[in-house]
Design an enzyme around this catalytic site. Sequence first.
Site, PDB file in Angstrom:
ATOM      1  N   HIS A 195      -7.227 -16.367   7.997  1.00 42.05           N
ATOM      2  CA  HIS A 195      -7.258 -17.891   7.664  1.00 42.05           C
ATOM      3  C   HIS A 195      -8.834 -18.309   7.973  1.00 42.05           C
ATOM      4  CE1 HIS A 195      -3.185 -18.943   6.469  1.00 42.05           C
ATOM      5  NE2 HIS A 195      -2.861 -18.079   7.344  1.00 42.05           N
ATOM      6  N   THR A 196      -9.695 -17.657   7.956  1.00 42.88           N
ATOM      7  CA  THR A 196     -11.133 -17.897   8.134  1.00 42.88           C
ATOM      8  C   THR A 196     -11.839 -17.978   6.823  1.00 42.88           C
ATOM      9  OG1 THR A 196     -11.591 -15.590   8.642  1.00 42.88           O
ATOM     10  CG2 THR A 196     -11.488 -16.971  10.521  1.00 42.88           C
TER      11      THR A 196
ATOM     12  N   LEU B 253      -0.126  -7.789   1.558  1.00 37.69           N
ATOM     13  CA  LEU B 253      -1.250  -6.534   1.348  1.00 37.69           C
ATOM     14  C   LEU B 253      -1.928  -6.389  -0.141  1.00 37.69           C
ATOM     15  CD1 LEU B 253       1.367  -3.794   2.546  1.00 37.69           C
ATOM     16  CD2 LEU B 253      -0.547  -4.907   3.805  1.00 37.69           C
TER      17      LEU B 253
ATOM     18  N   ASP C 253      -9.399 -11.252  -0.658  1.00 40.96           N
ATOM     19  CA  ASP C 253      -8.807 -10.202  -1.180  1.00 40.96           C
ATOM     20  C   ASP C 253      -9.268  -9.378  -2.079  1.00 40.96           C
ATOM     21  OD1 ASP C 253      -6.759 -11.067   0.624  1.00 40.96           O
ATOM     22  OD2 ASP C 253      -5.536 -12.054  -0.813  1.00 40.96           O
TER      23      ASP C 253
ATOM     24  N   TYR D  97       0.277 -23.144   3.280  1.00 38.85           N
ATOM     25  CA  TYR D  97      -1.235 -22.621   3.084  1.00 38.85           C
ATOM     26  C   TYR D  97      -1.984 -23.681   2.562  1.00 38.85           C
ATOM     27  CZ  TYR D  97      -4.872 -19.743   1.523  1.00 38.85           C
ATOM     28  OH  TYR D  97      -6.173 -18.923   1.315  1.00 38.85           O
TER      29      TYR D  97
HETATM   30  P1  ADP Z   1       0.634  -9.989  -2.224  1.00 35.88           P
HETATM   31  O1  ADP Z   1      -0.754 -10.250  -3.193  1.00 35.88           O
HETATM   32  O2  ADP Z   1       0.463 -10.390  -0.748  1.00 35.88           O
HETATM   33  O3  ADP Z   1       1.316  -9.006  -2.787  1.00 35.88           O
HETATM   34  P2  ADP Z   1       1.377 -12.360  -4.192  1.00 35.88           P
HETATM   35  O4  ADP Z   1       2.454 -13.219  -3.914  1.00 35.88           O
HETATM   36  O5  ADP Z   1      -0.271 -12.995  -3.946  1.00 35.88           O
HETATM   37  O6  ADP Z   1       1.514 -11.510  -2.839  1.00 35.88           O
HETATM   38  O7  ADP Z   1       1.203 -11.582  -5.427  1.00 35.88           O
HETATM   39  C1  ADP Z   1       2.486 -11.052  -5.786  1.00 35.88           C
HETATM   40  C2  ADP Z   1       2.812 -11.018  -7.164  1.00 35.88           C
HETATM   41  O8  ADP Z   1       1.731 -10.281  -7.976  1.00 35.88           O
HETATM   42  C3  ADP Z   1       4.058 -10.549  -7.622  1.00 35.88           C
HETATM   43  O9  ADP Z   1       4.969 -11.325  -7.629  1.00 35.88           O
HETATM   44  C4  ADP Z   1       3.659 -10.107  -9.337  1.00 35.88           C
HETATM   45  O10 ADP Z   1       3.755 -11.394 -10.052  1.00 35.88           O
HETATM   46  C5  ADP Z   1       2.388  -9.724  -9.097  1.00 35.88           C
HETATM   47  N1  ADP Z   1       2.169  -8.418  -9.203  1.00 35.88           N
HETATM   48  C6  ADP Z   1       1.492  -7.547  -8.085  1.00 35.88           C
HETATM   49  N2  ADP Z   1       1.613  -6.220  -8.550  1.00 35.88           N
HETATM   50  C7  ADP Z   1       2.117  -6.231  -9.583  1.00 35.88           C
HETATM   51  C8  ADP Z   1       2.663  -5.145 -10.773  1.00 35.88           C
HETATM   52  N3  ADP Z   1       2.280  -3.889 -10.313  1.00 35.88           N
HETATM   53  N4  ADP Z   1       3.304  -5.540 -11.690  1.00 35.88           N
HETATM   54  C9  ADP Z   1       3.652  -6.639 -11.970  1.00 35.88           C
HETATM   55  N5  ADP Z   1       3.103  -7.767 -11.236  1.00 35.88           N
HETATM   56  C10 ADP Z   1       2.551  -7.664 -10.019  1.00 35.88           C
HETATM   57 MG    MG Z   2      -1.712 -12.117  -3.422  1.00 37.02          MG
END
Ligand code: ADP
Ligand code: MG
Length: 376
Positions: free
Chosen positions: A28-29, A119, A166, A218
């Site tokens: 959160h920085t 992640l 990220d 957030y």
């Molecule tokens: P994080 O980035 O922490 O994994 P987020 O909520 O920011 O969580 O992003 C997750 C979303 O990214 C998923 O719900 C999906 O919509 C999308 N996503 C990530 N990887 C894939 C993938 N391999 N195929 C389809 N959608 C994906």
């Molecule tokens: Mg994400």
Amino acid sequence: MTDFQSVFGAAPEGVWAAPGRVNLIGEHTDYNDGFVLPVALPHSAVAAVRRRDDGLLRLYSAQGDGLVTELKAAELDPAAVTGWARYPAGVVWALREAGHPVGGLDVHIDSDVPTGAGLSSSAALECVLAAACNELYGLGLTPAELALTAQRAENDFVGVPCGVMDQMASMCCAEGGALFLDTRDLAQRQVPLDLAGAGLRLLVVDTRVKHDLGDGAYAGLRAGCERAAALLDLPALRDLPPAALDGALVQLPAELRPLVRHVVTENARVEQAVALLDAGDLAGLGPVLTAGHASLRDDYRVSCPETDLAVATAVAAGALGARMTGGGFGGSVLALVAAARLEQVAAAVLDAFAEAGHTTPRVFPAVPSAGARRLS
Ligand code: ADP
Ligand code: MG
């Protein structure tokens, strides 16, 4: 026949990969113009891509719904695209908005980054497409420029007000190191992180919990930080030095004080962590991680029972330090562990989750890996 061929009927022009990340410290920085210290995971999104000359954007994910999403590259509209396709479509949109001549594409995605686990599977997905577009359409953009474009896609096309960490981690991390990033000017330095050489491991615990309140919270936290900076007449909370913290806190309404305390002490923890790594004192990082978790739990209040349990259990079982990583309200925990204690710590966390009746977490060691790259 490759997977791309079975979906699109021909060979791709190239294959790219972009990783997920864990952030060692600096949570959160990034929306406070501060410091972060992420490490790229070995887990990545892989994209096989081929240009099309009819302007169609055709998107398929092995983790998706089994359908090909078909859009027109020149007519992308944030309000009209739904589901996972928003992430790759957003990248094409953001590149085109910036005036880059990106046209049609066939895209086959296959990712082993756990989704929604803190992640950064979303940044991996965006960055792999940004890297592919950059080469296929000869854009000549730098990794940092691609990261900013990917962030724009997530902010303005997907509608998630994330900071730039990220995407910078996914684009710019190097194997065997952590990325020390100043999110104000994107100044970056690779800090060597030879965990194996120090007899250490980085254990990741994906709690498989995502609390819905995270999304609204957030934005509220971010707004609170901005309000505090404005009240203190500072461009951002990054501009408040630790020595001036106490004097600043008394000028603020009570509800903003813990937010400011977290951001200021967390920035200092990133600098402390970098100094320890530069001095080769990797074990010294442990207590800094645990202090970071306490600050996120008690001041920023973004931890949850599952992440608190994983941290407390890992430390009690002999980890040198542990903290939640990512935005919070679930997601993942990282623990710095002596190699000889890895199994013991992992087993203790699994046992504690079973005993508490929580979903079985996914536990794996993370090796600092490379950022976005072309595979073939
Ligand atoms: P994080 O980035 O922490 O994994 P987020 O909520 O920011 O969580 O992003 C997750 C979303 O990214 C998923 O719900 C999906 O919509 C999308 N996503 C990530 N990887 C894939 C993938 N391999 N195929 C389809 N959608 C994906
Ligand atoms: Mg994400």
